[in-house]
Design an enzyme around this catalytic site. Structure first.
Site, PDB file in Angstrom:
ATOM      1  N   GLU A  40       0.917  -1.236   0.078  1.00  0.00           N
ATOM      2  CA  GLU A  40      -0.024  -0.060   0.240  1.00  0.00           C
ATOM      3  C   GLU A  40       0.849   1.388   0.082  1.00  0.00           C
ATOM      4  OE1 GLU A  40      -3.127   1.357  -0.303  1.00  0.00           O
ATOM      5  OE2 GLU A  40      -3.316  -0.499  -1.023  1.00  0.00           O
ATOM      6  N   HIS A  51       3.668   1.808  -1.722  1.00  0.00           N
ATOM      7  CA  HIS A  51       4.063   1.942  -3.020  1.00  0.00           C
ATOM      8  C   HIS A  51       2.753   2.671  -3.814  1.00  0.00           C
ATOM      9  CE1 HIS A  51       6.896  -1.359  -2.372  1.00  0.00           C
ATOM     10  NE2 HIS A  51       7.800  -0.262  -2.664  1.00  0.00           N
ATOM     11  N   GLY A  66       8.545   7.637  -0.600  1.00  0.00           N
ATOM     12  CA  GLY A  66       8.166   7.671   0.676  1.00  0.00           C
ATOM     13  C   GLY A  66       8.729   8.058   1.914  1.00  0.00           C
ATOM     14  N   GLU A  67       8.216   8.847   2.952  1.00  0.00           N
ATOM     15  CA  GLU A  67       9.000   9.146   4.008  1.00  0.00           C
ATOM     16  C   GLU A  67       9.271   7.942   4.658  1.00  0.00           C
ATOM     17  OE1 GLU A  67       5.958  11.844   5.787  1.00  0.00           O
ATOM     18  OE2 GLU A  67       6.478  13.422   4.463  1.00  0.00           O
ATOM     19  N   LYS A  68       8.886   6.730   4.476  1.00  0.00           N
ATOM     20  CA  LYS A  68       9.284   5.525   5.315  1.00  0.00           C
ATOM     21  C   LYS A  68      11.007   5.731   5.149  1.00  0.00           C
ATOM     22  CE  LYS A  68       9.595   0.992   6.276  1.00  0.00           C
ATOM     23  NZ  LYS A  68      10.810   0.638   5.545  1.00  0.00           N
ATOM     24  N   SER A 128       6.435  -2.303   4.722  1.00  0.00           N
ATOM     25  CA  SER A 128       7.838  -2.481   3.850  1.00  0.00           C
ATOM     26  C   SER A 128       7.740  -3.772   3.152  1.00  0.00           C
ATOM     27  CB  SER A 128       8.888  -2.508   5.118  1.00  0.00           C
ATOM     28  OG  SER A 128      10.189  -3.274   4.493  1.00  0.00           O
ATOM     29  N   SER A 129       8.198  -4.061   2.264  1.00  0.00           N
ATOM     30  CA  SER A 129       8.397  -5.347   1.250  1.00  0.00           C
ATOM     31  C   SER A 129       9.415  -6.346   2.446  1.00  0.00           C
ATOM     32  CB  SER A 129       9.248  -5.104   0.081  1.00  0.00           C
ATOM     33  OG  SER A 129       8.669  -4.100  -0.674  1.00  0.00           O
ATOM     34  N   ARG A 130      10.197  -5.758   3.185  1.00  0.00           N
ATOM     35  CA  ARG A 130      10.855  -6.738   3.845  1.00  0.00           C
ATOM     36  C   ARG A 130      10.018  -7.256   5.270  1.00  0.00           C
ATOM     37  NH1 ARG A 130      15.128  -2.853   2.565  1.00  0.00           N
ATOM     38  NH2 ARG A 130      16.966  -4.280   1.522  1.00  0.00           N
TER      39      ARG A 130
END
Lengths: 287, 287
Positions: free
Chosen positions: B38, B40, B150-152, B188-190
């Site tokens: 979400e 992305h 993203g700010e992530k 996160s994809s991780r």
């Protein structure tokens, strides 16, 4: 013959080129450090032939000069440069200030690897980092379709090509032949530094390149023998200091031992306080 | 709902975006490493709102992973990614091969300075060099008007902004807020790496950020006291390994001692073999 307008602001440069591109104009770009001579003007003429618009930049880029090099005394004569460009109907030039190009906090660099390491890279550490960085910045500001570089700065040409290829820059790099004085000396803004005596002695650069071609045409294929002859000729000027004389692969710049294909002869020589470079393609006789 | 076409060739990408630009279309660009979530998709939606065309890239960039990092096991699921993008009517994606992005002989790097050195830069040497280089390449291929991050990945955002400013890139960088799971874990994809137990324990990252805001809202202005409380909370997960926990200036990323203005809380924590990062703006009460 109107004098070209002078654009100082990076933002104005960018919005002008944006407009030209949106109008579908093909932009040719000639980056220079000013002190223009026939070499530069030949680039401008090529750009005029091949493109709809020509952008010339004039900027003595501080980051490509090392400590103790000639940044401070590098020749600057904007009025004369503008006069020369007016004669070619160049409508405006981009001549940014240092604070436009390197505002406080500037902190990003482009590093090109192996091709930038030998020869000029060894004798001028950091030089190609400065060149690659400023050329990339100028490409982003001008957004040219084609950019013109002289073969006189042979290694610089390869460094720029490597950067363009690796970074997927949508720019075509066009190389133009070295322009020489009638007696053979390669045109360079730094020739202005030479005393009359040094100007005369500076001919050993061109003559040693011609000697290399003569020896190779006569059948010599041992690169060491050829560079030794070049060095000997240069040593006829007792105060000349050789930084390097080399025969190299024209693509990789690696030194060759046997001349069994076209090679590039490169040299850098100091005459008094002036450092000159030159180069020539050396072609062995076809068998 | 058609599946997006997949462009593999850098040259085709460049000619497509060239056409879009010449047609006067405003291009929004969302660079990703795939394994879309979400976070992305929120970038894609922002690009759709603000631009005429959206280009999404999917490329797990090898040069931003260090030795011993998770390049090999990084999640790759192009079919699922395409499905998600189809739902947003994205017509095509750029998913280049490694040999398109890094052909043999590739040898040019972008180095961003101080802003790339602390925090992630310390724990992942070379990471931001890889990020800056691939982002610049993608910018040259896509030629976007706006690019979405993203700010992530807070430090990455600042590194990209520094590069764009320093290199005069004609791209606007838009930052979008971190998207979180309902319980607060930053997407996160991780997160896919986490076991059910680790997934539960991963909440300490978000909870420690919230704790920081609580303490500061309650009047604590000593950064050391706040980070100590955050570390203590994280240590409630005995196997959690902290890489860093810091309160920093949101622009310079320098650590602050007194919280007398908004600061950014940054942290990186390893849970088993998974390394997670998160961050939050921490705002002191107005006096």
């Amino acid at each position: 013959m109107a004098m070209p307008a002078v654009i100082r602001s990076a933002q104005e440069m960018q919005s002008r080129s944006r407009q030209l591109r949106q109008a579908g104009r093909r932009i040719g770009f000639v980056p220079t450090m000013g002190a223009l001579h026939e070499g530069h003007l030949s680039l401008v003429r090529a750009a005029k032939r091949e493109c709809d618009e020509v952008v010339v930049s004039i900027y003595v880029n501080p980051t490509q000069f090392g400590r103790g090099e000639d940044f401070d005394r590098y020749p600057r004569n904007l009025d004369r440069d503008l006069q020369l460009l007016a004669e070619l109907d160049v409508p405006w030039v981009f001549a940014p200030t240092d604070s436009e190009m390197y505002p406080a906090g500037f902190d990003t660099w482009v590093e090109v690897g192996r091709i930038a390491q030998p020869w000029e890279g060894t004798f001028r550490p950091g030089h190609f980092r400065g060149v690659a960085t400023v050329v990339l910045k100028l490409f982003h500001l001008v957004e040219p379709d084609v950019a013109y570089f002289g073969e006189k700065d042979y290694q610089q040409l390869l460094v720029v090509r490597q950067m363009v290829r690796d970074l997927n820059l949508p720019v075509e790099i066009r190389a133009c032949p070295t322009v020489r004085e009638p007696d053979g000396l390669a045109m360079s803004s730094r020739n202005q530094y030479l005393s009359p005596r040094e100007r005369q002695d500076a001919l050993v650069l061109y003559r040693s390149l011609c000697l290399a071609q003569e020896r190779v045409s006569a059948g010599e294929n041992d690169a060491r023998a050829v560079t030794a002859a070049m060095r000997e000729l240069i040593s006829s000027v007792p105060y000349a200091q050789v930084d390097y004389v080399a025969l190299v692969d024209p693509e990789t710049l690696e030194e060759v031992t046997i001349i069994d294909r076209p090679v590039q002869a490169l040299l850098a020589v100091r005459l008094g306080s002036t450092r000159l470079i030159d180069n020539m393609r050396i072609v062995p006789p076809s068998r």
